[in-house]
Write an enzyme that holds these catalytic residues in place. Sequence first.
Site, PDB file in Angstrom:
ATOM      1  CG  HIS A 190      -3.477  -3.633   3.107  1.00  0.00           C
ATOM      2  ND1 HIS A 190      -2.822  -3.426   3.900  1.00  0.00           N
ATOM      3  CD2 HIS A 190      -3.855  -3.004   2.817  1.00  0.00           C
ATOM      4  CE1 HIS A 190      -2.656  -1.287   4.051  1.00  0.00           C
ATOM      5  NE2 HIS A 190      -3.960  -0.912   2.961  1.00  0.00           N
ATOM      6  CB  CYS A 235      -0.860  -0.344   1.427  1.00  0.00           C
ATOM      7  SG  CYS A 235      -2.806   1.002   0.870  1.00  0.00           S
ATOM      8  CD  GLU A 255      -1.031  -7.011   4.839  1.00  0.00           C
ATOM      9  OE1 GLU A 255      -0.344  -7.030   3.593  1.00  0.00           O
ATOM     10  OE2 GLU A 255      -0.763  -5.531   5.330  1.00  0.00           O
TER      11      GLU A 255
HETATM   12  N1  GLN Z   1      -1.958   6.367   3.015  1.00  0.00           N
HETATM   13  C1  GLN Z   1      -2.403   5.397   1.567  1.00  0.00           C
HETATM   14  C2  GLN Z   1      -3.799   6.078   0.675  1.00  0.00           C
HETATM   15  O1  GLN Z   1      -4.693   6.445   1.610  1.00  0.00           O
HETATM   16  C3  GLN Z   1      -1.604   4.316   1.747  1.00  0.00           C
HETATM   17  C4  GLN Z   1      -2.789   3.357   2.698  1.00  0.00           C
HETATM   18  C5  GLN Z   1      -2.444   2.371   3.323  1.00  0.00           C
HETATM   19  O2  GLN Z   1      -1.569   2.027   3.277  1.00  0.00           O
HETATM   20  N2  GLN Z   1      -3.871   1.403   3.783  1.00  0.00           N
HETATM   21  O3  GLN Z   1      -3.907   5.745  -0.271  1.00  0.00           O
END
Ligand code: GLN
Length: 608
Positions: A528, A400, A530
């Site tokens: 994500h 992310c 995970e």
């Molecule tokens: N802050 C970033 C976004 O909003 C990444 C979010 C995250 O890593 N979950 O896209």
Amino acid sequence: MKYILVTGGVISGVGKGVIASSFGTILKSCGIHVTSIKIDPYINIDAGTFSPYEHGEVYVLDDGGEVDLDLGNYERFLDITLHRDNNITTGKIYQHVISKERRGDYLGKTVQVVPHITDAVQEWVEKVSSEPVSEDGRTPEVCIVELGGTIGDIEGMPFVEAFRQFQFRVKRENFCCAHVSLVPQPRSTGEHKTKPTQASVRELRGLGLSPDLIVCRSEKPIGQSVKEKISNFCHVSTEQVICIHDCSSIYRVPILMESQGISEFFNERLQLKIEMPRPRRFMQKWSDLADRYDNLRKEVKIALVGKYTKLEDSYASVAKALQHAAIAAGHKLNLKYIEASDLEKDTKLSDPVAYHEAWQQLCKCDGVIVPGGFGKRGIEGKIEACDWCRKTMKPMLGICLGLQAAVIEFSRHILELENANSTEIDPETKHPVVVDMPEHNPGNMGGTMRLGKRRTVFQPNAKSVLKILYGKVDYIQERHRHRYEVNPSYVEKLEAAGLKFIGRDESGERMEMMELEGHPYYVATQFHPEYLSRPLTPSPPYLGLILASIGKLSSFISRGCRLSPRQYHSDGDYSGVNRSKIMNEDDLVTAAKEKLTCLTQAVANGSL
Ligand code: GLN
């Protein structure tokens, strides 16, 4: 439906979630369909607006629910898919009751905690417990309800009262209560002390709930005499006292519990009709996993470059996913948490010791993970870590914000776009390589993100290691939680320079997976992975990172994605891990056809 209520006594944080999930694991191994509900007595509607420093990571579900991290334990232990309603908060219950009141559903009555809030809790629990949580769509038979906090907390009172009433509503053979309590062993006397447990059981009884099981948590094993004392003073038989001391891994907990006769106890108390005695190889999968974990010798050192590193729970799912992958690869995970801002040039002047220590840690590791995060602090440190991994050929997985940091780094140093940045960090940047997404809804922080399970399609003919790791499927589905994404207008230039976006959303506009050409493992995902990792089926991108870090990725691939015999798990191979969850269109059609044939046959021979 049978209910097991799990309450906590003395203090929180003694592993009530693991105990409750272990109950589920044992029952599931007995062939029972289990679901779970976690109650958090705080006023927030959900965990979405929490800082990770408050309660640890925010766990994301398929349906986009942002929930307490304990739901992650249930999903991993029971291999089920929960829904947002499986996490109840005081805020949700009040919101529900207040909107009913506004609609006039209470016909002018005074709306009160008892009976309206307590009724709402009971109805919610009854409704949610019957929602299917597995792919076969079967209605669960047992629901484990974990009440957060400890007995006696003001916030928890309406819930305790709701369950006091609930036990009569559903009848005795359908409800039981397990009370998890701490049994300390003060150094001054060296003895296990039962007084705190006695006091909290008394409190629970005073509120109208009698414990059917007392689960004693302690650092060291508890002797029979202490067990008898608890049984005497707490008015339960010794079979109703279960002792769980600190184990070498959480995988041991269900085994330790079962050795104390828990499946027999539930079978009798809840009339579950489980066949007794249990087969000889009962829970074998778990004891294999626990043994395997205990016998890992070689070590893999992974650096996690994050910004909430002071509370390890902030990265709970990431750590678990790395753990699952490391076990599959036959290595002990040594995870080093590095504070991203310590890697920044400014820290070199302000705190040179922290700066050098952080870099030393990073340099000593075999692989790096740059996890998700929000906001400005630490982002330059993450970018530094990406830069170092890219140049030194160190395996790296970005998640992310980690993907966004890698794109910013590449844009600055390879495309030479000076001060390239994300608009989240620098809204005025001349080169906005990461931008907020069209559906972003400014001003309102709760529930405005791209959340939950979405499809990512592998680009046709893409040369991709992730595609191989995922089992050569056409698309995958993973969970998301973000507001920003790679700016599509820079994609062509980034790709031409070697940063390939090999997985995108269905429109092709959202960059979901990234790989750097010519690097052993420089991989990042906007989602994500995970959240879908399981102890016996590790997440492919995480498995890739661990294998690359121990120098085994290419041999793994050339062997057709099988782990070597020593790494090979008794449960099968790891080719196409998560394969059951990821099917391409053709597979889905074939599966549907097969189902239809079975049904037609069943109808024809009268068995349906
Ligand atoms: N802050 C970033 C976004 O909003 C990444 C979010 C995250 O890593 N979950 O896209």
